[in-house]
Design a protein around this motif. Structure first.
Motif, PDB file in Angstrom:
ATOM      1  N   ALA A 156     -51.181 -16.091  13.739  1.00 31.99           N
ATOM      2  CA  ALA A 156     -51.310 -15.962  15.197  1.00 31.99           C
ATOM      3  C   ALA A 156     -51.755 -17.304  15.754  1.00 31.99           C
ATOM      4  O   ALA A 156     -52.730 -17.881  15.275  1.00 31.99           O
ATOM      5  CB  ALA A 156     -52.315 -14.873  15.569  1.00 31.99           C
ATOM      6  N   TRP A 170     -55.185 -17.821  13.457  1.00 32.97           N
ATOM      7  CA  TRP A 170     -55.512 -16.758  12.495  1.00 32.97           C
ATOM      8  C   TRP A 170     -54.453 -16.750  11.403  1.00 32.97           C
ATOM      9  O   TRP A 170     -53.252 -16.857  11.669  1.00 32.97           O
ATOM     10  CB  TRP A 170     -55.549 -15.398  13.188  1.00 32.97           C
ATOM     11  CG  TRP A 170     -56.739 -15.217  14.091  1.00 32.97           C
ATOM     12  CD1 TRP A 170     -57.122 -16.005  15.124  1.00 32.97           C
ATOM     13  CD2 TRP A 170     -57.687 -14.147  14.019  1.00 32.97           C
ATOM     14  NE1 TRP A 170     -58.246 -15.514  15.722  1.00 32.97           N
ATOM     15  CE2 TRP A 170     -58.619 -14.362  15.066  1.00 32.97           C
ATOM     16  CE3 TRP A 170     -57.847 -13.021  13.208  1.00 32.97           C
ATOM     17  CZ2 TRP A 170     -59.696 -13.513  15.286  1.00 32.97           C
ATOM     18  CZ3 TRP A 170     -58.913 -12.158  13.432  1.00 32.97           C
ATOM     19  CH2 TRP A 170     -59.830 -12.413  14.461  1.00 32.97           C
ATOM     20  N   TYR A 222     -54.569 -10.438  13.141  1.00 31.91           N
ATOM     21  CA  TYR A 222     -55.014 -10.682  14.517  1.00 31.91           C
ATOM     22  C   TYR A 222     -54.626  -9.511  15.423  1.00 31.91           C
ATOM     23  O   TYR A 222     -53.558  -8.905  15.275  1.00 31.91           O
ATOM     24  CB  TYR A 222     -54.381 -11.970  15.047  1.00 31.91           C
ATOM     25  CG  TYR A 222     -54.736 -12.279  16.477  1.00 31.91           C
ATOM     26  CD1 TYR A 222     -55.975 -12.844  16.789  1.00 31.91           C
ATOM     27  CD2 TYR A 222     -53.838 -12.008  17.511  1.00 31.91           C
ATOM     28  CE1 TYR A 222     -56.312 -13.128  18.112  1.00 31.91           C
ATOM     29  CE2 TYR A 222     -54.163 -12.291  18.828  1.00 31.91           C
ATOM     30  CZ  TYR A 222     -55.410 -12.844  19.122  1.00 31.91           C
ATOM     31  OH  TYR A 222     -55.741 -13.115  20.430  1.00 31.91           O
ATOM     32  N   GLN A 223     -55.521  -9.196  16.348  1.00 32.98           N
ATOM     33  CA  GLN A 223     -55.266  -8.208  17.403  1.00 32.98           C
ATOM     34  C   GLN A 223     -55.467  -8.881  18.760  1.00 32.98           C
ATOM     35  O   GLN A 223     -56.377  -9.717  18.905  1.00 32.98           O
ATOM     36  CB  GLN A 223     -56.228  -7.021  17.277  1.00 32.98           C
ATOM     37  CG  GLN A 223     -56.140  -6.274  15.953  1.00 32.98           C
ATOM     38  CD  GLN A 223     -54.820  -5.554  15.781  1.00 32.98           C
ATOM     39  OE1 GLN A 223     -54.164  -5.183  16.764  1.00 32.98           O
ATOM     40  NE2 GLN A 223     -54.407  -5.372  14.521  1.00 32.98           N
ATOM     41  N   TYR A 226     -58.873  -9.638  20.276  1.00 35.24           N
ATOM     42  CA  TYR A 226     -59.772 -10.669  19.749  1.00 35.24           C
ATOM     43  C   TYR A 226     -59.788 -11.916  20.634  1.00 35.24           C
ATOM     44  O   TYR A 226     -60.676 -12.764  20.499  1.00 35.24           O
ATOM     45  CB  TYR A 226     -59.357 -11.059  18.327  1.00 35.24           C
ATOM     46  CG  TYR A 226     -59.442  -9.932  17.324  1.00 35.24           C
ATOM     47  CD1 TYR A 226     -60.336  -8.881  17.483  1.00 35.24           C
ATOM     48  CD2 TYR A 226     -58.620  -9.921  16.191  1.00 35.24           C
ATOM     49  CE1 TYR A 226     -60.403  -7.848  16.554  1.00 35.24           C
ATOM     50  CE2 TYR A 226     -58.686  -8.896  15.266  1.00 35.24           C
ATOM     51  CZ  TYR A 226     -59.578  -7.862  15.454  1.00 35.24           C
ATOM     52  OH  TYR A 226     -59.652  -6.843  14.542  1.00 35.24           O
ATOM     53  N   SER A 231     -60.982 -16.342  13.368  1.00 36.53           N
ATOM     54  CA  SER A 231     -60.888 -15.328  12.319  1.00 36.53           C
ATOM     55  C   SER A 231     -62.202 -15.279  11.548  1.00 36.53           C
ATOM     56  O   SER A 231     -62.813 -16.323  11.264  1.00 36.53           O
ATOM     57  CB  SER A 231     -59.749 -15.655  11.355  1.00 36.53           C
ATOM     58  OG  SER A 231     -59.796 -14.821  10.210  1.00 36.53           O
ATOM     59  N   GLY A 235     -58.947 -18.657   8.679  1.00 36.80           N
ATOM     60  CA  GLY A 235     -58.338 -19.226   9.867  1.00 36.80           C
ATOM     61  C   GLY A 235     -58.441 -20.734   9.882  1.00 36.80           C
ATOM     62  O   GLY A 235     -59.119 -21.351   9.050  1.00 36.80           O
TER      63      GLY A 235
END
Length: 293
Positions: A156, A170, A222-223, A226, A231, A235
Motif C-alpha cells: 500500500a 505498508w 493495510y486497511q 489506518y 505499519s 513497512g
C-alpha cells in the motif's frame, strides 16, 4: 556373458576371493512403475560370508536370498555392491570432470583368474538397480514437492494507485502454506524415507531506491481506516524521491523470502538448508504538491 556370469556365481558360491565379509541377504524385491525390479537391502550384513545354504542367514540381514540360474548368491558383497539379478552394481563417486547430479556406478559381471571383470563407470539420472537414493537426495525430492513460493506481495499504496513522497509504505505477504508455511512433505522409496518441513524465517524487501527492509513477520495488510499511520510490523518509512525518474515511471520492489527447511530420515539422519525465493511488484510514487495562494 553367460560364461562370465556363471564364473562369477561359481566364485561366490564356493567362497572365492571375491566373497569378502559383508555379504547379506535382501529384505525384499521392489518393482517400479516402469517394470524395473531390484533388490532392496535395508540392513546389509556386517559379517559372515557365503549363503550358508537353505534357510541360513549367516550372511546378515533379514529376508530372502538372491539367486542366479537356480544357485543362491549373496545379495550384497563389500566392494562389489548389490546383486541386480545378473551382476553386482556398486555406486561410486563422480569421476574427475564427470557430472555431479544423478548416479555413477560400475557393474561386476564376471571373474577371470580370481579377478573381477567390471564395466566402465556409467552415469544415470535415476538410481541403478539395487541402489537406494541417499537421505540427502530424498530430502531434495521432498522439498521439490512443497512448491514453495516467494511472497504473495501486498503493498500500500496498491499497484494500481499512487503514493506520495515521504508517506509510509505498508508491506505484507498474503499468507498460505506455500508463501509462509509451515509445510511438510515426505519422499520415500521402499526401505527409506525422509520427511522435510519448511518455515519462512524472514522477508527482505528491496524497495527499488537502494534501500531495503527486513521483516521477520508476514506483515499486516493495510486497511483504509489506518490512514497515514505506519505499519506496526513491516513497512517502509517512505520514498524521498518520486518514481518518475525510474524505468517505466515506477519503483520495482523485490521481496525475497528465506525459508528454513529441516529434514529427518532413518537412523537419526537429519539436515537443514535455506531456500530463497523472490517475487516482484511495482509502485508509483508522486511528488507531494504544495498549494500556495
Amino acid at each position: 556373458m553367460l560364461i562370465r556370469r556363471a564364473l562369477l556365481v561359481a566364485a561366490l558360491a564356493i567362497g572365492g576371493s571375491l566373497l569378502a565379509p559383508g555379504a547379506a541377504y535382501a529384505d525384499y524385491e521392489h518393482c517400479d512403475a516402469l517394470g524395473n525390479c531390484y533388490w532392496v537391502v535395508e540392513n546389509p550384513g556386517t559379517g559372515g560370508g557365503g549363503n550358508g545354504g537353505g534357510d541360513s542367514n549367516s550372511g546378515g540381514g533379514a529376508g530372502r536370498g538372491c539367486t542366479y540360474e537356480g544357485q543362491t548368491v549373496p545379495c550384497v558383497v563389500d566392494g562389489l555392491g548389490v546383486w541386480d539379478g545378473s551382476c553386482y552394481v556398486n555406486r561410486i563417486p563422480p569421476p574427475p570432470g564427470g557430472r555431479t547430479d544423478g548416479y555413477w556406478s560400475i557393474r561386476t559381471c564376471g571373474v577371470y583368474g580370481g579377478v573381477a571383470s567390471q564395466t566402465p563407470a556409467t552415469w544415470s539420472a535415476d538410481p541403478p538397480a539395487g541402489i537406494l537414493p541417499s537421505y540427502q537426495e530424498l530430502a531434495q525430492r521432498a522439498i521439490a514437492q512443497m512448491d514453495l513460493d516467494g511472497p504473495n506481495i501486498g503493498i500500500a499504496p496498491q499497484t494500481n494507485g499512487a503514493g506520495l513522497v515521504g508517506l509510509p509504505i505498508w508491506l505484507w505477504n498474503t499468507l498460505s502454506p506455500s508463501t509462509w508455511g509451515p509445510i511438510t512433505r515426505t519422499a520415500a522409496v521402499p526401505g527409506r524415507s525422509v520427511t522435510a518441513t519448511a518455515r519462512a524465517q524472514k522477508i527482505v524487501w528491496s524497495m527499488g531506491d537502494g534501500n531495503s527492509v527486513t521483516c521477520t513477520t508476514p506483515g499486516t495488510p493495510y486497511q483504509p481506516s489506518y490512514g497515514n499511520r505506519k505499519s506496526p510490523d513491516c513497512g517502509y518509512d517512505g520514498y524521498s524521491q518520486p518514481s518518475s525518474n525510474q524505468a517505466g515511471g515506477r519503483y520495482a520492489v523485490t521481496a525475497t523470502t528465506s525459508w528454513l527447511v529441516t529434514w529427518s530420515g532413518g537412523g537419526g539422519t537429519t539436515g537443514s538448508q535455506t531456500v530463497d525465493l523472490s517475487s516482484t511488484a511495482t509502485i508509483d510514487i508522486d511528488e507531494l504538491q504544495v498549494i500556495t495562494s
